[in-house]
Design an enzyme around this catalytic site. Structure first.
Site, PDB file in Angstrom:
ATOM      1  N   ASP A  16      15.282  56.254  57.333  1.00 33.85           N
ATOM      2  CA  ASP A  16      15.763  55.453  56.207  1.00 33.85           C
ATOM      3  C   ASP A  16      14.581  55.177  55.283  1.00 33.85           C
ATOM      4  O   ASP A  16      13.619  54.529  55.686  1.00 33.85           O
ATOM      5  CB  ASP A  16      16.328  54.136  56.769  1.00 33.85           C
ATOM      6  N   ILE A  17      14.652  55.672  54.071  1.00 30.69           N
ATOM      7  CA  ILE A  17      13.501  55.573  53.158  1.00 30.69           C
ATOM      8  C   ILE A  17      13.167  54.122  52.817  1.00 30.69           C
ATOM      9  O   ILE A  17      12.025  53.815  52.484  1.00 30.69           O
ATOM     10  CB  ILE A  17      13.746  56.431  51.886  1.00 30.69           C
ATOM     11  N   ASN A  30      20.702  57.223  38.953  1.00 32.18           N
ATOM     12  CA  ASN A  30      21.461  57.914  37.913  1.00 32.18           C
ATOM     13  C   ASN A  30      20.983  57.380  36.573  1.00 32.18           C
ATOM     14  O   ASN A  30      20.194  56.430  36.522  1.00 32.18           O
ATOM     15  CB  ASN A  30      22.968  57.732  38.117  1.00 32.18           C
ATOM     16  N   GLY A  38      25.012  55.856  48.070  1.00 28.01           N
ATOM     17  CA  GLY A  38      23.965  56.626  48.729  1.00 28.01           C
ATOM     18  C   GLY A  38      22.647  55.887  48.813  1.00 28.01           C
ATOM     19  O   GLY A  38      22.596  54.671  49.048  1.00 28.01           O
ATOM     20  N   ASP A  40      20.574  55.153  46.514  1.00 25.94           N
ATOM     21  CA  ASP A  40      20.450  54.179  45.415  1.00 25.94           C
ATOM     22  C   ASP A  40      20.967  52.810  45.867  1.00 25.94           C
ATOM     23  O   ASP A  40      20.287  51.785  45.713  1.00 25.94           O
ATOM     24  CB  ASP A  40      21.265  54.722  44.229  1.00 25.94           C
ATOM     25  N   SER A 127      19.583  64.543  44.774  1.00 23.80           N
ATOM     26  CA  SER A 127      20.751  65.327  44.320  1.00 23.80           C
ATOM     27  C   SER A 127      21.601  65.949  45.427  1.00 23.80           C
ATOM     28  O   SER A 127      22.636  66.547  45.127  1.00 23.80           O
ATOM     29  CB  SER A 127      20.357  66.450  43.327  1.00 23.80           C
ATOM     30  N   TYR A 131      25.683  64.161  44.407  1.00 20.26           N
ATOM     31  CA  TYR A 131      25.519  65.147  43.332  1.00 20.26           C
ATOM     32  C   TYR A 131      25.683  66.597  43.795  1.00 20.26           C
ATOM     33  O   TYR A 131      25.665  67.513  42.978  1.00 20.26           O
ATOM     34  CB  TYR A 131      24.183  64.958  42.616  1.00 20.26           C
TER      35      TYR A 131
HETATM   36  P1  ADP Z   1      22.487  62.012  44.753  1.00 18.83           P
HETATM   37  O1  ADP Z   1      23.477  61.291  43.871  1.00 18.83           O
HETATM   38  O2  ADP Z   1      21.174  62.298  44.019  1.00 18.83           O
HETATM   39  O3  ADP Z   1      23.065  63.206  45.413  1.00 18.83           O
HETATM   40  P2  ADP Z   1      22.637  60.455  47.237  1.00 18.83           P
HETATM   41  O4  ADP Z   1      22.071  59.108  47.470  1.00 18.83           O
HETATM   42  O5  ADP Z   1      24.110  60.606  47.283  1.00 18.83           O
HETATM   43  O6  ADP Z   1      22.022  60.925  45.830  1.00 18.83           O
HETATM   44  O7  ADP Z   1      22.008  61.460  48.272  1.00 18.83           O
HETATM   45  C1  ADP Z   1      20.672  61.909  48.242  1.00 18.83           C
HETATM   46  C2  ADP Z   1      20.171  62.036  49.660  1.00 18.83           C
HETATM   47  O8  ADP Z   1      19.794  60.750  50.144  1.00 18.83           O
HETATM   48  C3  ADP Z   1      21.209  62.564  50.675  1.00 18.83           C
HETATM   49  O9  ADP Z   1      20.566  63.517  51.501  1.00 18.83           O
HETATM   50  C4  ADP Z   1      21.578  61.314  51.487  1.00 18.83           C
HETATM   51  O10 ADP Z   1      21.936  61.641  52.802  1.00 18.83           O
HETATM   52  C5  ADP Z   1      20.250  60.597  51.465  1.00 18.83           C
HETATM   53  N1  ADP Z   1      20.249  59.164  51.811  1.00 18.83           N
HETATM   54  C6  ADP Z   1      21.234  58.252  51.736  1.00 18.83           C
HETATM   55  N2  ADP Z   1      20.789  57.044  52.135  1.00 18.83           N
HETATM   56  C7  ADP Z   1      19.476  57.193  52.461  1.00 18.83           C
HETATM   57  C8  ADP Z   1      18.453  56.335  52.961  1.00 18.83           C
HETATM   58  N3  ADP Z   1      18.679  55.039  53.199  1.00 18.83           N
HETATM   59  N4  ADP Z   1      17.221  56.857  53.197  1.00 18.83           N
HETATM   60  C9  ADP Z   1      16.958  58.174  52.953  1.00 18.83           C
HETATM   61  N5  ADP Z   1      17.868  59.023  52.466  1.00 18.83           N
HETATM   62  C10 ADP Z   1      19.120  58.547  52.239  1.00 18.83           C
END
Ligand code: ADP
Length: 182
Positions: A16-17, A30, A38, A40, A127, A131
């Site tokens: 988890d980032i 966005n 997601g 964001d 993305s 996306y």
């Molecule tokens: P986008 O709209 O750019 O596609 P998303 O957030 O839907 O953005 O997804 C981008 C990536 O982030 C995906 O691989 C998703 O699994 C990942 N992701 C979602 N939550 C987290 C998190 N808490 N930490 C790291 N990566 C995440």
């Protein structure tokens, strides 16, 4: 998986980032910068309202964040110091300059980090969620853009650039992309 390009370590992790203690974590935001789903949504939830306050000030100045560009805010309550928000491209099949736009996200995020003297930065897989960008192609573009930037900007002080997959399959793709470029 870890490789070095000059003085910079490039590393892949699964996790988890929002828990990363880097100088900056990157948000796959966005153009509106008002939060979303997601990663964001996770970043705004973990960081608290201070992030949205900074985003609102930026939007009041620039209107919207164009795809491929990046801006910096506080990280609020998260362990990292800053969030660099970038707007990734929506995947339309590859014929709409998606690769160039995605590479710009990484280069512009690193430029913002460099301009702010940051040394450690963690990227999510921009993305490849909502996306729809295929993760195998996105990992190649991301790794190429980061290596290219580091080689072209020897003045940058980056110690570590982390590719943070949310699941192990995503990390595997980034590790493959890195290995292919050693
Ligand atoms: P986008 O709209 O750019 O596609 P998303 O957030 O839907 O953005 O997804 C981008 C990536 O982030 C995906 O691989 C998703 O699994 C990942 N992701 C979602 N939550 C987290 C998190 N808490 N930490 C790291 N990566 C995440």
């Amino acid at each position: 998986m870890e490789i070095s390009i000059g003085k910079t370590k490039l590393k892949t992790i699964t996790g988890d980032i929002t828990t990363q203690s880097t100088d900056a974590i990157v948000n796959a935001a966005n153009s509106g910068l008002m939060g979303g789903g997601g990663v964001d949504g996770a970043i705004h939830r973990a960081g608290g309202t201070a992030i949205l306050e900074d985003c609102k000030k930026i939007i009041a100045k620039i209107g919207r964040l164009p795809t491929g560009e990046a801006v910096i805010t506080t990280a609020g309550n998260m362990p990292s110091k800053h969030v660099i928000h970038t707007a990734g491209p929506v995947w339309h099949g590859g014929g709409q300059n998606e690769e160039k736009k995605l590479k710009n996200c990484y280069a512009e995020s690193l430029k913002v980090a460099m301009d702010n003297g940051l040394k450690t930065i963690a990227f999510p897989s921009v993305s490849t969620g909502i996306y729809g960008y295929p993760v195998n192609r996105a990992s190649d573009a991301a790794v190429e853009a980061v290596i290219d930037f580091i080689k072209k900007n020897p003045g940058a002080l980056f110690e570590q650039v982390i590719f943070c997959g949310f699941d192990s399959n995503t990390e595997k793709e980034y590790a493959r992309a890195l290995k292919e470029r050693i």
